[in-house]
Design a protein around this motif. Structure first.
Motif, mmCIF file in Angstrom:
data_model
loop_
_atom_site.group_PDB
_atom_site.id
_atom_site.type_symbol
_atom_site.label_atom_id
_atom_site.label_comp_id
_atom_site.label_asym_id
_atom_site.label_seq_id
_atom_site.Cartn_x
_atom_site.Cartn_y
_atom_site.Cartn_z
ATOM 1 N N UNK A 68 0.812 -1.213 0.000
ATOM 2 C CA UNK A 68 0.000 0.000 0.000
ATOM 3 C C UNK A 68 0.844 1.261 0.000
ATOM 4 N N UNK A 69 1.955 1.212 0.745
ATOM 5 C CA UNK A 69 2.858 2.373 0.780
ATOM 6 C C UNK A 69 3.457 2.632 -0.597
ATOM 7 N N UNK A 70 3.742 1.554 -1.329
ATOM 8 C CA UNK A 70 4.296 1.720 -2.682
ATOM 9 C C UNK A 70 3.236 2.295 -3.620
ATOM 10 N N UNK A 71 1.989 1.891 -3.479
ATOM 11 C CA UNK A 71 0.916 2.460 -4.293
ATOM 12 C C UNK A 71 0.785 3.960 -4.026
ATOM 13 N N UNK A 72 0.829 4.315 -2.764
ATOM 14 C CA UNK A 72 0.731 5.740 -2.403
ATOM 15 C C UNK A 72 1.898 6.523 -2.988
ATOM 16 N N UNK A 73 3.071 5.938 -2.943
ATOM 17 C CA UNK A 73 4.258 6.595 -3.483
ATOM 18 C C UNK A 73 4.107 6.867 -4.971
ATOM 19 N N UNK A 74 3.602 5.886 -5.712
ATOM 20 C CA UNK A 74 3.407 6.062 -7.155
ATOM 21 C C UNK A 74 2.376 7.160 -7.428
ATOM 22 N N UNK A 75 1.325 7.189 -6.615
ATOM 23 C CA UNK A 75 0.295 8.225 -6.791
ATOM 24 C C UNK A 75 0.890 9.610 -6.582
#
Length: 281
Positions: free
Chosen positions: A13-20
């Motif tokens: 989830x943290x990686x998804x947020x980072x990409x966003x």
């Protein structure tokens, strides 16, 4: 739900947020691009919902990073396994593994660890870590070379050392202080880093001396998280052990090694001796 599973899900989830964020989007923006409710975006980013492969592909496209889809799916594949093949974990690079460890260490309050052959990642300097990761990537052959990003993630893990209320009780076999897995000047810097940890309020660093009477052989390294689970790394596999019997067994092994360990000034002298030999050999 196992702690291991949830930690990996939070890291995803943290990686998804980072990409966003890298795409300059807020939660409302990416939800609109995906045609999802904003609550789903929030649940995925906070690790409260498990994404599907289709979710991850769509997210990568919406964040203008379609090339990250394979990395995201690789992270998802590793969520549930208690025995994790390093080859499979490292298929998309070393950074995803380090990101997961960041989450696991942030969740832990107390840890007992032992390393027989290497300086623990929690105490590594960037240069020492870089040499280890480069050699690991060469060993696995198919691992993508994302060493700089992986080193940065490993350094982020170390932030927990400076957080009040945590306790890290770590033992290192003296032989690891002499193992030249990097150039001599890098090893000297690494040993200096260990000296700087002695006396920290959150760290109890013990060195198990060569030649000390032992109740058992040093064997392999392991880490006990909050007296609830044990992580053991072998050459090709990471084991997650959560049964009460396994945790108790490794706790007894740690206690036996700790009886022979040197602390504070004695530990300082052992590190200084290793530093002199490494520097002048």
């Amino acid at each position: 739900m196992s702690t291991d599973f949830q930690s990996a899900r939070v890291a995803l989830g943290a990686r998804l947020r980072e990409l966003r964020i890298e795409a300059g989007l807020n939660g409302k923006d990416i939800a609109a691009r995906l045609g999802w409710a904003r609550s789903k975006v929030s649940r995925l980013e906070t690790g409260k919902q498990t994404a599907t492969f289709e979710d991850l592909e769509a997210w990568a496209r919406a964040a203008d990073a379609p090339g990250q889809a394979d990395d995201l799916k690789g992270r998802l594949r590793g969520l549930e396994s208690q025995q994790r093949s390093w080859r499979r974990q490292l298929a998309t690079g070393q950074r995803p593994v380090q990101d997961r460890y960041v989450v696991e260490y942030q969740r832990a309050t107390t840890m007992r660890g032992y390393e027989a052959t290497v300086i623990p990642g929690l105490f590594q300097t960037p240069d020492y870590a870089r040499h280890l990761m480069t050699r690991n990537a060469e060993l696995m052959q198919s691992t993508p070379r994302d060493t700089d990003a992986a080193v940065q993630a490993r350094m982020k893990r170390q932030e927990v050392l400076y957080e009040a209320g945590r306790r890290f009780r770590v033992l290192i076999w003296e032989g690891a202080l002499h193992a030249l897995v990097c150039p001599r000047d890098v090893m000297v810097g690494q040993l200096d880093r260990l000296v700087g940890l002695i006396g920290m309020s959150t760290v109890d660093l013990g060195i198990v001396p060569l030649g000390a009477p032992l109740k058992l052989t040093p064997k392999h390294g392991f880490w006990i998280f909050d007296e609830e689970r044990v992580v053991v790394e072998t050459i090709n596999t990471e084991l997650q052990l959560e049964s009460d019997d396994d945790v108790a067994l490794y706790g007894r092994v740690w206690d036996a090694l700790n009886e022979a360990a040197a602390y504070r000034q004695h530990a300082h002298r052992l590190i200084a001796r290793a530093r002199t030999q490494v520097q002048h050999a």
